[in-house]
Scaffold this motif. Structure first.
Motif, PDB file in Angstrom:
ATOM      1  N   LEU A   1     -23.220  20.134  -5.498  1.00  0.00           N
ATOM      2  CA  LEU A   1     -22.904  21.507  -5.895  1.00  0.00           C
ATOM      3  C   LEU A   1     -22.681  22.390  -4.670  1.00  0.00           C
ATOM      4  CD1 LEU A   1     -25.403  21.954  -8.867  1.00  0.00           C
ATOM      5  CD2 LEU A   1     -22.927  21.626  -8.997  1.00  0.00           C
ATOM      6  N   GLN A   2     -23.553  22.282  -3.659  1.00  0.00           N
ATOM      7  CA  GLN A   2     -23.383  23.080  -2.445  1.00  0.00           C
ATOM      8  C   GLN A   2     -22.071  22.752  -1.741  1.00  0.00           C
ATOM      9  OE1 GLN A   2     -26.882  23.358   0.259  1.00  0.00           O
ATOM     10  NE2 GLN A   2     -27.944  22.142  -1.294  1.00  0.00           N
ATOM     11  N   SER A   3     -21.814  21.462  -1.605  1.00  0.00           N
ATOM     12  CA  SER A   3     -20.613  21.026  -0.891  1.00  0.00           C
ATOM     13  C   SER A   3     -19.351  21.353  -1.665  1.00  0.00           C
ATOM     14  CB  SER A   3     -20.695  19.523  -0.610  1.00  0.00           C
ATOM     15  OG  SER A   3     -21.879  19.209   0.085  1.00  0.00           O
ATOM     16  N   GLY A   4     -19.419  21.286  -2.999  1.00  0.00           N
ATOM     17  CA  GLY A   4     -18.263  21.613  -3.821  1.00  0.00           C
ATOM     18  C   GLY A   4     -17.810  23.047  -3.642  1.00  0.00           C
ATOM     19  N   ARG A   5     -18.767  23.963  -3.489  1.00  0.00           N
ATOM     20  CA  ARG A   5     -18.392  25.359  -3.261  1.00  0.00           C
ATOM     21  C   ARG A   5     -17.637  25.515  -1.943  1.00  0.00           C
ATOM     22  NH1 ARG A   5     -23.511  26.233  -5.843  1.00  0.00           N
ATOM     23  NH2 ARG A   5     -24.623  26.263  -3.848  1.00  0.00           N
ATOM     24  N   ARG A   6     -18.095  24.815  -0.928  1.00  0.00           N
ATOM     25  CA  ARG A   6     -17.394  24.886   0.356  1.00  0.00           C
ATOM     26  C   ARG A   6     -16.006  24.249   0.252  1.00  0.00           C
ATOM     27  NH1 ARG A   6     -22.973  24.113   2.101  1.00  0.00           N
ATOM     28  NH2 ARG A   6     -22.830  21.837   1.948  1.00  0.00           N
ATOM     29  N   LEU A   7     -15.940  23.135  -0.455  1.00  0.00           N
ATOM     30  CA  LEU A   7     -14.663  22.436  -0.608  1.00  0.00           C
ATOM     31  C   LEU A   7     -13.644  23.298  -1.337  1.00  0.00           C
ATOM     32  CD1 LEU A   7     -12.878  19.938  -0.433  1.00  0.00           C
ATOM     33  CD2 LEU A   7     -14.028  19.055  -2.478  1.00  0.00           C
ATOM     34  N   GLN A   8     -14.059  24.008  -2.365  1.00  0.00           N
ATOM     35  CA  GLN A   8     -13.113  24.824  -3.128  1.00  0.00           C
ATOM     36  C   GLN A   8     -12.410  25.856  -2.255  1.00  0.00           C
ATOM     37  OE1 GLN A   8     -14.508  26.156  -7.141  1.00  0.00           O
ATOM     38  NE2 GLN A   8     -16.226  24.787  -6.733  1.00  0.00           N
ATOM     39  N   ALA A   9     -13.110  26.409  -1.291  1.00  0.00           N
ATOM     40  CA  ALA A   9     -12.479  27.381  -0.390  1.00  0.00           C
ATOM     41  C   ALA A   9     -11.375  26.726   0.429  1.00  0.00           C
ATOM     42  CB  ALA A   9     -13.538  27.998   0.524  1.00  0.00           C
ATOM     43  N   LEU A  10     -11.597  25.515   0.896  1.00  0.00           N
ATOM     44  CA  LEU A  10     -10.559  24.795   1.640  1.00  0.00           C
ATOM     45  C   LEU A  10      -9.365  24.474   0.748  1.00  0.00           C
ATOM     46  CD1 LEU A  10     -12.792  22.300   3.664  1.00  0.00           C
ATOM     47  CD2 LEU A  10     -11.459  24.183   4.624  1.00  0.00           C
ATOM     48  N   LEU A  11      -9.643  24.026  -0.470  1.00  0.00           N
ATOM     49  CA  LEU A  11      -8.553  23.657  -1.372  1.00  0.00           C
ATOM     50  C   LEU A  11      -7.678  24.851  -1.713  1.00  0.00           C
ATOM     51  CD1 LEU A  11     -10.344  21.241  -3.885  1.00  0.00           C
ATOM     52  CD2 LEU A  11      -9.298  20.747  -1.666  1.00  0.00           C
ATOM     53  N   ALA A  12      -8.271  26.029  -1.831  1.00  0.00           N
ATOM     54  CA  ALA A  12      -7.497  27.223  -2.185  1.00  0.00           C
ATOM     55  C   ALA A  12      -6.472  27.581  -1.129  1.00  0.00           C
ATOM     56  CB  ALA A  12      -8.439  28.409  -2.406  1.00  0.00           C
ATOM     57  N   GLU A  13      -6.648  27.086   0.089  1.00  0.00           N
ATOM     58  CA  GLU A  13      -5.697  27.356   1.170  1.00  0.00           C
ATOM     59  C   GLU A  13      -4.715  26.209   1.386  1.00  0.00           C
ATOM     60  OE1 GLU A  13      -8.182  30.459   3.995  1.00  0.00           O
ATOM     61  OE2 GLU A  13      -7.733  28.451   4.756  1.00  0.00           O
ATOM     62  N   GLY A  14      -4.641  25.274   0.454  1.00  0.00           N
ATOM     63  CA  GLY A  14      -3.614  24.242   0.552  1.00  0.00           C
ATOM     64  C   GLY A  14      -4.053  22.930   1.156  1.00  0.00           C
ATOM     65  N   VAL A  15      -5.348  22.725   1.353  1.00  0.00           N
ATOM     66  CA  VAL A  15      -5.825  21.437   1.855  1.00  0.00           C
ATOM     67  C   VAL A  15      -5.765  20.413   0.721  1.00  0.00           C
ATOM     68  CG1 VAL A  15      -7.844  20.169   2.703  1.00  0.00           C
ATOM     69  CG2 VAL A  15      -7.287  22.422   3.655  1.00  0.00           C
ATOM     70  N   THR A  16      -5.097  19.300   0.970  1.00  0.00           N
ATOM     71  CA  THR A  16      -5.009  18.225  -0.022  1.00  0.00           C
ATOM     72  C   THR A  16      -5.675  16.938   0.458  1.00  0.00           C
ATOM     73  OG1 THR A  16      -2.832  17.534   0.792  1.00  0.00           O
ATOM     74  CG2 THR A  16      -2.880  19.135  -1.022  1.00  0.00           C
ATOM     75  N   THR A  17      -6.042  16.889   1.746  1.00  0.00           N
ATOM     76  CA  THR A  17      -6.681  15.710   2.325  1.00  0.00           C
ATOM     77  C   THR A  17      -7.710  16.184   3.346  1.00  0.00           C
ATOM     78  OG1 THR A  17      -4.620  14.438   2.113  1.00  0.00           O
ATOM     79  CG2 THR A  17      -6.290  13.556   3.605  1.00  0.00           C
ATOM     80  N   LEU A  18      -8.874  15.548   3.374  1.00  0.00           N
ATOM     81  CA  LEU A  18      -9.835  15.886   4.423  1.00  0.00           C
ATOM     82  C   LEU A  18     -10.769  14.722   4.687  1.00  0.00           C
ATOM     83  CD1 LEU A  18     -12.745  18.234   3.347  1.00  0.00           C
ATOM     84  CD2 LEU A  18     -11.390  16.969   1.705  1.00  0.00           C
ATOM     85  N   GLU A  19     -11.381  14.787   5.851  1.00  0.00           N
ATOM     86  CA  GLU A  19     -12.423  13.853   6.244  1.00  0.00           C
ATOM     87  C   GLU A  19     -13.769  14.539   6.068  1.00  0.00           C
ATOM     88  OE1 GLU A  19     -14.225  12.055  10.333  1.00  0.00           O
ATOM     89  OE2 GLU A  19     -14.206  14.127   9.649  1.00  0.00           O
ATOM     90  N   ILE A  20     -14.773  13.773   5.617  1.00  0.00           N
ATOM     91  CA  ILE A  20     -16.142  14.261   5.544  1.00  0.00           C
ATOM     92  C   ILE A  20     -17.039  13.260   6.258  1.00  0.00           C
ATOM     93  CG2 ILE A  20     -18.083  14.895   4.067  1.00  0.00           C
ATOM     94  CD1 ILE A  20     -16.114  15.658   1.891  1.00  0.00           C
ATOM     95  N   LYS A  21     -17.816  13.755   7.213  1.00  0.00           N
ATOM     96  CA  LYS A  21     -18.730  12.913   7.976  1.00  0.00           C
ATOM     97  C   LYS A  21     -20.133  12.965   7.378  1.00  0.00           C
ATOM     98  CE  LYS A  21     -16.289  14.261  12.234  1.00  0.00           C
ATOM     99  NZ  LYS A  21     -15.527  13.030  12.506  1.00  0.00           N
ATOM    100  N   SER A  22     -20.859  11.876   7.559  1.00  0.00           N
ATOM    101  CA  SER A  22     -22.296  11.925   7.310  1.00  0.00           C
ATOM    102  C   SER A  22     -22.954  12.428   8.597  1.00  0.00           C
ATOM    103  CB  SER A  22     -22.807  10.540   6.901  1.00  0.00           C
ATOM    104  OG  SER A  22     -22.728   9.625   7.995  1.00  0.00           O
ATOM    105  N   GLY A  23     -24.243  12.118   8.799  1.00  0.00           N
ATOM    106  CA  GLY A  23     -24.871  12.487  10.067  1.00  0.00           C
ATOM    107  C   GLY A  23     -25.954  13.525   9.967  1.00  0.00           C
ATOM    108  N   TYR A  24     -26.242  13.997   8.747  1.00  0.00           N
ATOM    109  CA  TYR A  24     -27.374  14.901   8.557  1.00  0.00           C
ATOM    110  C   TYR A  24     -28.487  14.233   7.752  1.00  0.00           C
ATOM    111  CZ  TYR A  24     -24.377  18.679  10.223  1.00  0.00           C
ATOM    112  OH  TYR A  24     -23.567  19.477  10.990  1.00  0.00           O
ATOM    113  N   GLY A  25     -28.404  12.911   7.620  1.00  0.00           N
ATOM    114  CA  GLY A  25     -29.447  12.158   6.938  1.00  0.00           C
ATOM    115  C   GLY A  25     -30.307  11.408   7.939  1.00  0.00           C
TER     116      GLY A  25
END
Length: 422
Positions: A125-149
């Motif tokens: 849910l937290q990450s989805g909110r951040r993702l929606q902002a990127l999508l609204a500006e035309g992002v159709t592809t992205l990379e997501i890293k782990s590294g906080y576990g």
């Protein structure tokens, strides 16, 4: 809403100005694009439209002279995490350095605590909110890293959430395992033992589960040494996984040289890059990923060596580096502006940096970043007179409509006029 419910965009797209590679110096001013079954069937000047499409019973989309570019690509993000680090931002404003905060138990490790404590649904849910902002500006592809576990269960949780985001939102997600991001508290003073855990337990298990597309390392004085990074890269290579590296952001300890020996897809940050590093990048076809949001947010003063990269013809990508500590941004368009104003990139360089060069940085140049016959119909319509406006405006989103995989994405949530496009 799952993106599978969105409307098909098949038909003839007429009266368009098309920058098929994202390069404003290579455009079709009276352009037509034919989309069939989610793929681009034909693209070119209106006068050259084949007769078979002129006579076909296809839906017509008159785009009113709007610009069309490939869907934007955010090739370096840490989008999945728990909590935020606003308090550390306040500490930096009071004079503490990023390195001082990290060494005192803050920084990446503080986000590790919050991410470990969050369950998978909360992270989604937290990450989805951040993702929606990127999508609204035309992002159709992205990379997501782990590294906080920084343990197997938590890294798995992050990567599962990243995969799930790609299933539930209209975006293609590539996942990168960044287990070697920081030293977890339980391994303080035992960095080599932690790297053994990363290489011999975490990486093989997550690879078998199909959760990894690439492997990254934070190679820095406050991160992992060149020797430790090499162990991770060797383990990745043994599994057939491509690598990339956080390198030369705060110092130059030889990270880029190591990355290029392993034919890394990209090296990212690069403020302390030197000419020998650039030459090595040229030989290995490694992409330079510049992250102006982090440069701005930590108030860095040493700029990446743009002239060296230009002189040697290194492809340059731009990304948000979206993360809670050093670049809490969810606007790739703002990064275009920053790349031009802070790094003195041209608007053409910046636009290539979020289209074709960003695709190369993911090792996916054969799929993304370019509009051409036979490719997936991933594109954006822009309400601008000049493509330079995409890097010019701050705080204005000129996105008119987005198509990914031949289907309309949900309308940008800013009350903009979507015309005939849902």
């Amino acid at each position: 809403m799952a993106h599978s419910l969105s409307k098909q965009a098949d038909g003839i797209w007429l009266n368009a100005r098309i920058a098929a590679t994202g390069d404003p110096g290579n455009v079709i001013l009276d352009g037509v694009m034919v989309v069939r079954d989610g793929l681009i069937a034909w693209l070119g000047a209106a006068a050259a439209l084949p007769a078979e499409y002129r006579s076909a019973d296809l839906a017509q989309h008159d785009v009113g002279r709007r610009w069309i570019t490939p869907g934007l690509i955010d090739c370096h993000t840490h989008l999945v995490y728990g909590g935020n680090r606003a308090d550390e931002f306040a500490l930096r404003l009071a004079g503490a350095s990023y390195e001082e905060i990290a060494r005192s138990g803050g920084g990446i490790v503080s986000t590790v605590r919050a991410t470990r404590a969050a369950d998978e649904e909360s992270l989604f849910l937290q990450s989805g909110r951040r993702l929606q902002a990127l999508l609204a500006e035309g992002v159709t592809t992205l990379e997501i890293k782990s590294g906080y576990g920084l343990d197997l269960a938590s890294e798995r949780k992050m990567l599962r959430v990243a995969r799930r985001l790609g299933e539930h939102y209209p975006v293609t997600v590539y996942t990168t395992f960044l287990g070697a991001h920081a030293l977890p508290p339980e391994y303080q003073g035992r960095a080599d033992d932690y790297i053994t855990l990363v290489c011999e337990e975490m990486l093989p298990a997550l690879h078998v589960e199909g959760l990894i597309d690439a492997v990254d390392v934070f190679c820095e004085n406050i991160g992992f040494s060149v020797a430790q990074s090499e162990r991770v890269f060797a383990a990745a290579a043994s599994l057939g996984l491509p690598v990339k590296m956080h390198a030369d952001q705060l110092s130059n300890i030889g990270g880029t040289q190591l990355a290029t020996r392993f034919k890394a897809l990209s090296v990212d940050h690069l403020e302390h890059l030197n000419e020998a590093d650039v030459l090595a990048m040229k030989d290995s076809s490694t992409v330079a990923v510049l992250l102006p949001g982090a440069y701005y947010f930590i108030r860095e003063t040493k700029q990446p060596p743009l002239e060296l990269l230009r002189r040697h013809g290194i492809p340059i990508a731009i990304s948000t580096d979206s993360n809670p500590g050093t670049s809490p941004t969810t606007s790739l368009l703002l990064m275009l502006n920053m790349a031009c104003t802070l790094f003195r990139m041209t608007t053409a360089e910046a636009l290539l940096g979020v289209t074709s060069h960003a695709a190369q940085a993911l090792g996916q140049g054969h799929k993304h970043g370019l509009l051409a016959a036979g490719r997936a119909a991933d594109f954006v319509l822009w309400d601008v007179e000049s493509l330079a406006e995409l890097a010019y405006w701050s705080g204005r989103n000129p996105c008119h409509a987005i198509v990914r995989g031949g289907r309309f994405s949900p309308a940008p949530p800013q009350g903009m006029n979507q015309g005939a496009y849902p």
